[in-house]
Design a protein around this motif. Structure first.
Motif, PDB file in Angstrom:
ATOM      1  N   ALA A 251       0.840  -1.190   0.000  1.00  0.00           N
ATOM      2  CA  ALA A 251       0.000   0.000   0.000  1.00  0.00           C
ATOM      3  C   ALA A 251       0.885   1.253   0.000  1.00  0.00           C
ATOM      4  N   THR A 252       0.578   2.187  -0.882  1.00  0.00           N
ATOM      5  CA  THR A 252       1.387   3.402  -1.002  1.00  0.00           C
ATOM      6  C   THR A 252       0.655   4.640  -0.501  1.00  0.00           C
ATOM      7  N   CYS A 253      -0.632   4.730  -0.775  1.00  0.00           N
ATOM      8  CA  CYS A 253      -1.419   5.874  -0.361  1.00  0.00           C
ATOM      9  C   CYS A 253      -2.890   5.541  -0.533  1.00  0.00           C
ATOM     10  N   ALA A 254      -3.746   6.451  -0.113  1.00  0.00           N
ATOM     11  CA  ALA A 254      -5.195   6.262  -0.268  1.00  0.00           C
ATOM     12  C   ALA A 254      -5.716   7.203  -1.350  1.00  0.00           C
ATOM     13  N   LEU A 255      -6.730   6.746  -2.046  1.00  0.00           N
ATOM     14  CA  LEU A 255      -7.431   7.581  -3.012  1.00  0.00           C
ATOM     15  C   LEU A 255      -8.743   8.026  -2.371  1.00  0.00           C
ATOM     16  N   ALA A 256      -8.906   9.314  -2.236  1.00  0.00           N
ATOM     17  CA  ALA A 256     -10.115   9.869  -1.620  1.00  0.00           C
ATOM     18  C   ALA A 256     -10.941  10.582  -2.687  1.00  0.00           C
ATOM     19  N   GLN A 257     -12.238  10.271  -2.720  1.00  0.00           N
ATOM     20  CA  GLN A 257     -13.180  10.970  -3.589  1.00  0.00           C
ATOM     21  C   GLN A 257     -14.205  11.663  -2.707  1.00  0.00           C
ATOM     22  N   VAL A 258     -14.372  12.958  -2.953  1.00  0.00           N
ATOM     23  CA  VAL A 258     -15.173  13.797  -2.041  1.00  0.00           C
ATOM     24  C   VAL A 258     -16.261  14.504  -2.838  1.00  0.00           C
TER      25      VAL A 258
END
Length: 260
Positions: A251-258
């Protein structure tokens, strides 16, 4: 003088063995390689280079290097090659990318170099041309660049707020829509974490879901939560979070959709 004859024949046999070994390596190496005189006349060309162009040794040996079919697709290419042969003969190592043409007209991009070979007195006696086929590498790089540009356009032009968020909560990349939602510039958000702008009453639930996501317990999560905008206003958003992974699965980072 039987000893002298025997010794000479043994020496000749050793030289033949060494020559056979040299040509076995020379002809089977993956790279294009040859041997030139200092004026650019071809003395040797390995089988890899000959096979690429569909040529025989008789068709190349004794000819000026820049006049061979590999380079005939462009007068500019030939002129440049003639110039770098002269540079290499002046004891300069030359390296650049060039295009080669095969018998079917197919082009290959190669990492090409010319290396001067000196004798014991330090005089340049031969030139060694080498070429490594990097066509697939350059094609892959172009495809990657195109893919990145498509992602960047989709990221920046999306009407939904999108961000890449570090596993510690730092905003790594944010698009224009997200900036509009929370009232911060991209530069300002990169100095903050999502915890910094999350309403205190929603932070515990958000962190708990994020920890489950990072642990691999859930593939994604969605929740309604509140952000505190830069101007102090509280807004409700629908947040969807998922993980981004490296090629090895880390895991490298999170993808956030807002969505406001």
């Amino acid at each position: 003088h039987l000893f002298d004859i025997t010794e000479r024949r043994q020496l000749e046999e050793r030289l033949k063995v060494r020559e056979r070994r040299f040509h076995a390596i020379f002809d089977n190496t993956f790279q294009f390689i040859g041997l030139l005189s200092t004026d650019g006349t071809v003395l040797e060309a390995n089988q890899t280079a000959l096979d690429f162009a569909g040529l025989t040794p008789e068709e190349v040996i004794g000819r000026p290097f820049w006049e061979l079919p590999w380079w005939s697709h462009s007068r500019e290419t030939q002129d440049r090659l003639r110039a770098v042969v002269h540079q290499a003969a002046q004891d300069r190592f030359v390296r650049y990318e060039a295009d080669l043409r095969g018998p079917s007209g197919a082009m290959a991009r190669i990492d090409f170099s010319l290396k001067p070979l000196r004798d014991e007195a330090g005089q340049v006696t031969y030139l060694i041309p080498e070429g490594r086929d990097i066509t697939e590498l350059r094609t892959a790089e172009a495809a990657l660049k195109e893919s990145e540009e498509r992602f960047r356009n989709a990221f920046e032009l999306s009407p939904i707020g999108i961000a890449l968020v570090g596993l510690d909560g730092r905003w790594l990349e944010v698009n224009h829509a997200l900036c509009e939602i929370v009232g911060y510039t991209q530069a300002e958000l990169r100095e903050l974490t999502f915890q910094d702008i999350t309403h205190p009453d929603d932070l515990e639930a958000d962190l708990a879901l994020a920890q489950r996501l990072y642990a691999g317990d859930i593939p994604s999560y969605q929740m309604e939560k509140r952000y505190i905008r830069k101007d102090g206003e509280t807004i409700w958003v629908l947040l969807t979070g998922s993980l981004m992974h490296a090629a090895d699965g880390t895991a490298t980072c999170a993808l956030a959709q807002v969505m406001d």
